[in-house]
Design a protein around this motif. Structure first.
Motif, PDB file in Angstrom:
ATOM      1  N   SER A 190      18.814 -71.613  36.257  1.00  0.00           N
ATOM      2  CA  SER A 190      17.630 -72.138  36.934  1.00  0.00           C
ATOM      3  C   SER A 190      17.910 -73.566  37.380  1.00  0.00           C
ATOM      4  N   THR A 191      17.689 -73.826  38.660  1.00  0.00           N
ATOM      5  CA  THR A 191      17.894 -75.164  39.207  1.00  0.00           C
ATOM      6  C   THR A 191      16.630 -75.599  39.939  1.00  0.00           C
ATOM      7  N   ALA A 192      16.117 -76.777  39.582  1.00  0.00           N
ATOM      8  CA  ALA A 192      14.912 -77.290  40.234  1.00  0.00           C
ATOM      9  C   ALA A 192      15.253 -77.763  41.646  1.00  0.00           C
ATOM     10  N   VAL A 193      14.377 -77.433  42.582  1.00  0.00           N
ATOM     11  CA  VAL A 193      14.562 -77.809  43.979  1.00  0.00           C
ATOM     12  C   VAL A 193      13.327 -78.579  44.438  1.00  0.00           C
ATOM     13  N   ARG A 194      13.535 -79.784  44.948  1.00  0.00           N
ATOM     14  CA  ARG A 194      12.434 -80.575  45.489  1.00  0.00           C
ATOM     15  C   ARG A 194      12.536 -80.557  47.008  1.00  0.00           C
ATOM     16  N   PHE A 195      11.512 -79.983  47.624  1.00  0.00           N
ATOM     17  CA  PHE A 195      11.521 -79.803  49.068  1.00  0.00           C
ATOM     18  C   PHE A 195      10.976 -81.024  49.788  1.00  0.00           C
ATOM     19  N   ALA A 196      11.540 -81.287  50.950  1.00  0.00           N
ATOM     20  CA  ALA A 196      11.018 -82.318  51.826  1.00  0.00           C
ATOM     21  C   ALA A 196       9.696 -81.841  52.426  1.00  0.00           C
ATOM     22  N   ASP A 197       9.115 -82.654  53.268  1.00  0.00           N
ATOM     23  CA  ASP A 197       7.837 -82.315  53.900  1.00  0.00           C
ATOM     24  C   ASP A 197       8.032 -82.261  55.423  1.00  0.00           C
ATOM     25  N   PRO A 198       8.739 -81.230  55.896  1.00  0.00           N
ATOM     26  CA  PRO A 198       8.981 -81.150  57.335  1.00  0.00           C
ATOM     27  C   PRO A 198       7.685 -80.943  58.108  1.00  0.00           C
ATOM     28  N   SER A 199       7.683 -81.404  59.337  1.00  0.00           N
ATOM     29  CA  SER A 199       6.519 -81.217  60.199  1.00  0.00           C
ATOM     30  C   SER A 199       6.414 -79.746  60.599  1.00  0.00           C
ATOM     31  N   PRO A 200       5.231 -79.296  61.033  1.00  0.00           N
ATOM     32  CA  PRO A 200       5.102 -77.921  61.521  1.00  0.00           C
ATOM     33  C   PRO A 200       6.105 -77.608  62.625  1.00  0.00           C
ATOM     34  N   ALA A 201       6.398 -78.583  63.493  1.00  0.00           N
ATOM     35  CA  ALA A 201       7.362 -78.348  64.563  1.00  0.00           C
ATOM     36  C   ALA A 201       8.766 -78.140  63.990  1.00  0.00           C
ATOM     37  N   GLU A 202       9.118 -78.907  62.958  1.00  0.00           N
ATOM     38  CA  GLU A 202      10.427 -78.729  62.325  1.00  0.00           C
ATOM     39  C   GLU A 202      10.507 -77.376  61.627  1.00  0.00           C
ATOM     40  N   ILE A 203       9.422 -76.973  60.981  1.00  0.00           N
ATOM     41  CA  ILE A 203       9.401 -75.656  60.335  1.00  0.00           C
ATOM     42  C   ILE A 203       9.579 -74.560  61.378  1.00  0.00           C
ATOM     43  N   ASP A 204       8.867 -74.661  62.494  1.00  0.00           N
ATOM     44  CA  ASP A 204       8.998 -73.657  63.550  1.00  0.00           C
ATOM     45  C   ASP A 204      10.420 -73.599  64.083  1.00  0.00           C
ATOM     46  N   ALA A 205      11.049 -74.770  64.261  1.00  0.00           N
ATOM     47  CA  ALA A 205      12.414 -74.811  64.766  1.00  0.00           C
ATOM     48  C   ALA A 205      13.385 -74.178  63.770  1.00  0.00           C
ATOM     49  N   TYR A 206      13.162 -74.445  62.479  1.00  0.00           N
ATOM     50  CA  TYR A 206      14.040 -73.870  61.462  1.00  0.00           C
ATOM     51  C   TYR A 206      13.880 -72.352  61.397  1.00  0.00           C
ATOM     52  N   VAL A 207      12.649 -71.899  61.383  1.00  0.00           N
ATOM     53  CA  VAL A 207      12.407 -70.454  61.340  1.00  0.00           C
ATOM     54  C   VAL A 207      13.024 -69.775  62.563  1.00  0.00           C
ATOM     55  N   ALA A 208      12.961 -70.439  63.719  1.00  0.00           N
ATOM     56  CA  ALA A 208      13.489 -69.862  64.955  1.00  0.00           C
ATOM     57  C   ALA A 208      15.000 -69.664  64.916  1.00  0.00           C
ATOM     58  N   THR A 209      15.704 -70.407  64.038  1.00  0.00           N
ATOM     59  CA  THR A 209      17.152 -70.207  63.924  1.00  0.00           C
ATOM     60  C   THR A 209      17.491 -68.864  63.282  1.00  0.00           C
ATOM     61  N   GLY A 210      16.534 -68.280  62.566  1.00  0.00           N
ATOM     62  CA  GLY A 210      16.783 -67.028  61.863  1.00  0.00           C
ATOM     63  C   GLY A 210      17.399 -67.201  60.491  1.00  0.00           C
ATOM     64  N   GLU A 211      17.882 -68.388  60.191  1.00  0.00           N
ATOM     65  CA  GLU A 211      18.564 -68.603  58.915  1.00  0.00           C
ATOM     66  C   GLU A 211      17.702 -68.284  57.687  1.00  0.00           C
ATOM     67  N   PRO A 212      16.440 -68.723  57.656  1.00  0.00           N
ATOM     68  CA  PRO A 212      15.671 -68.509  56.418  1.00  0.00           C
ATOM     69  C   PRO A 212      15.224 -67.070  56.183  1.00  0.00           C
ATOM     70  N   LEU A 213      15.369 -66.199  57.167  1.00  0.00           N
ATOM     71  CA  LEU A 213      14.816 -64.848  57.032  1.00  0.00           C
ATOM     72  C   LEU A 213      15.543 -64.007  55.990  1.00  0.00           C
ATOM     73  N   GLY A 214      16.846 -64.235  55.828  1.00  0.00           N
ATOM     74  CA  GLY A 214      17.628 -63.375  54.948  1.00  0.00           C
ATOM     75  C   GLY A 214      18.137 -64.035  53.695  1.00  0.00           C
ATOM     76  N   VAL A 215      17.482 -65.135  53.278  1.00  0.00           N
ATOM     77  CA  VAL A 215      17.932 -65.840  52.072  1.00  0.00           C
ATOM     78  C   VAL A 215      16.765 -66.052  51.114  1.00  0.00           C
TER      79      VAL A 215
END
Length: 204
Positions: free
Chosen positions: A128-153
């Motif tokens: 178990s490893t603790a992860v502290r997430f940043a606070d990306p803007s909605p636009a940054e979240i949309d851009a990240y999701v659009a890359t497809g990377e987070p869908l399969g991890v």
């Protein structure tokens, strides 16, 4: 003796290769939802270990003399276990919830010793490893999701990819967050009488 990785994850393969091991890769095709549903009142750690063992046991029949390693990762956040989101909608929803928060990336491992095609020893555990997430803007979240990377991890993020821009800190084992804990795998191998140094590729 072959070292078999029962996972299709390129990140896990990359960690092992960087650490001196060239595994044989076999994809288990396990129905993860069915395995998890069969567990009775499991702890979060029990789920990832059970999934890791199911993946490893699915491929053991292909090998006569091997150590087979199965892995599974999920993010424990807000009382929920999060696997792969699968769709952009779910990934975005998760990131909106995770932004600025803290969760635990759980990675289950199962190590099976196979001789003459039969499992003769095994060990399992979770990190178990603790992860502290940043606070990306909605636009940054949309851009990240659009890359497809987070869908399969697991948990809809990576540490070693574009998701790393949105992780402020981790407390614990970095390799576990990527998908396979080197310290835990070493301990599990030792528990069944195998030294990880014996599995390293020869020096060039």
């Amino acid at each position: 003796m072959e070292f078999v990785l029962a996972s299709q994850s390129p990140a896990r393969l990359g960690v092992l290769r960087s650490a001196g091991i060239d595994p044989v890769v076999r994809v288990s095709g396990v129905d993860e939802d069915a395995v998890a549903a069969a567990l009775v009142d499991p702890r979060p750690e029990d789920v990832v270990v059970a999934l890791a063992e199911a993946k490893a046991r699915t491929v053991v029949g292909e090998f006569a003399d091997a150590v087979v390693v199965g892995c599974d990762s999920m993010l424990h956040f807000g009382g929920d276990l999060m696997g792969k989101p699968g769709t952009p909608e779910i990934a975005r929803e998760r990131w909106l919830a995770m932004a600025g928060g803290r969760g635990h990336l759980l990675t289950g491992h199962a190590v099976l010793r196979v001789k003459d095609g039969v499992v003769v020893d095994s060990a399992g555990g979770a990190g178990s490893t603790a992860v502290r997430f940043a606070d990306p803007s909605p636009a940054e979240i949309d851009a990240y999701v659009a890359t497809g990377e987070p869908l399969g991890v697991a948990g809809a993020f990576t540490l070693d990819g574009r998701g790393g821009w949105f992780v402020d800190a981790i407390e614990g084992d970095w390799s576990s967050v990527i998908g396979i804990s080197l310290p835990l795998t070493r301990r599990l191998l030792a528990a069944i009488g195998i030294s990880v140094t014996d599995l390293w590729r020869p020096n060039p």
